[in-house]
Design a protein around this motif. Structure first.
Motif, PDB file in Angstrom:
ATOM      1  N   VAL A  87       7.744  51.934 -23.892  1.00  0.00           N
ATOM      2  CA  VAL A  87       7.612  51.203 -23.176  1.00  0.00           C
ATOM      3  C   VAL A  87       9.068  50.544 -22.825  1.00  0.00           C
ATOM      4  O   VAL A  87       9.956  51.722 -23.038  1.00  0.00           O
ATOM      5  CB  VAL A  87       7.788  50.208 -24.727  1.00  0.00           C
ATOM      6  N   ASP A  94       9.260  42.783 -22.526  1.00  0.00           N
ATOM      7  CA  ASP A  94       8.774  44.470 -22.444  1.00  0.00           C
ATOM      8  C   ASP A  94       7.471  44.648 -21.108  1.00  0.00           C
ATOM      9  O   ASP A  94       7.116  44.344 -20.960  1.00  0.00           O
ATOM     10  CB  ASP A  94       7.955  44.648 -23.354  1.00  0.00           C
ATOM     11  N   TYR A  95       7.829  46.191 -20.927  1.00  0.00           N
ATOM     12  CA  TYR A  95       7.101  47.043 -19.288  1.00  0.00           C
ATOM     13  C   TYR A  95       6.638  47.916 -20.210  1.00  0.00           C
ATOM     14  O   TYR A  95       7.387  48.715 -20.031  1.00  0.00           O
ATOM     15  CB  TYR A  95       8.015  47.010 -18.182  1.00  0.00           C
ATOM     16  N   ALA A  96       5.243  48.072 -19.932  1.00  0.00           N
ATOM     17  CA  ALA A  96       4.717  49.069 -20.263  1.00  0.00           C
ATOM     18  C   ALA A  96       4.903  50.125 -18.709  1.00  0.00           C
ATOM     19  O   ALA A  96       4.771  49.901 -17.446  1.00  0.00           O
ATOM     20  CB  ALA A  96       2.986  49.287 -20.253  1.00  0.00           C
ATOM     21  N   ARG A 118       4.963  47.472 -15.855  1.00  0.00           N
ATOM     22  CA  ARG A 118       3.663  46.165 -16.227  1.00  0.00           C
ATOM     23  C   ARG A 118       4.082  45.354 -17.245  1.00  0.00           C
ATOM     24  O   ARG A 118       4.167  46.250 -18.774  1.00  0.00           O
ATOM     25  CB  ARG A 118       2.078  46.705 -15.596  1.00  0.00           C
ATOM     26  N   THR A 119       3.773  44.616 -17.030  1.00  0.00           N
ATOM     27  CA  THR A 119       4.408  43.351 -18.487  1.00  0.00           C
ATOM     28  C   THR A 119       3.374  43.978 -19.817  1.00  0.00           C
ATOM     29  O   THR A 119       1.862  43.627 -18.957  1.00  0.00           O
ATOM     30  CB  THR A 119       4.747  41.867 -18.094  1.00  0.00           C
ATOM     31  N   ARG A 120       3.349  43.562 -20.334  1.00  0.00           N
ATOM     32  CA  ARG A 120       2.245  44.159 -21.093  1.00  0.00           C
ATOM     33  C   ARG A 120       1.969  42.280 -22.003  1.00  0.00           C
ATOM     34  O   ARG A 120       1.875  41.291 -21.961  1.00  0.00           O
ATOM     35  CB  ARG A 120       2.944  44.694 -23.324  1.00  0.00           C
TER      36      ARG A 120
END
Length: 120
Positions: A87, A94-96, A118-120
């Motif tokens: 992350v 937070d972006y995965a 990608r936003t979580r």
């Protein structure tokens, strides 16, 4: 035949990301032991990074979705190589990590890490 200095490219990439980017965090979540169980362990790693939105022409709704970010992460001083499952914290979100490219052109020196977040 002269060899190319990838360490110099790495330093240049770091300088640009440091100048135009921000301080962020790459967090690695280590799963619990499969036999002993327990809780997953979250380990944050400080990073210098530059998040950028994908251009509309690259957003296909499947591989790259609206809201995905292309995040350039300096490899200088980063203890891990960002990978799927990590992350990245940037811009307060937070972006995965969905996909990543370590940009090891010589197979050894990571010039810069580029990940799809990608936003979580």
């Amino acid at each position: 035949m002269a060899t190319f200095d990838y360490a110099e490219m790495q330093a240049t990439a770091h300088e640009l990301i440091e100048e135009f980017g921000q301080v962020g965090v790459v967090t690695r979540l280590t799963p619990p032991d499969p036999i002993l169980g327990g809780e997953p362990v979250s380990t944050p790693h400080p990073a210098t990074l530059a998040p950028m939105a994908y251009e509309a022409r690259y957003i296909d709704g499947t591989t790259i979705k609206t809201g995905d970010m292309q995040i350039y992460i300096s490899s200088v001083g980063l203890a891990i190589e960002p990978t799927v499952g990590d992350v990245v914290t940037a811009n307060g979100d937070d972006y995965a990590v969905i996909a990543g490219d370590p940009n090891k052109f010589d197979g050894i020196t990571p010039v810069v890490f580029i990940v799809q977040g990608r936003t979580r």
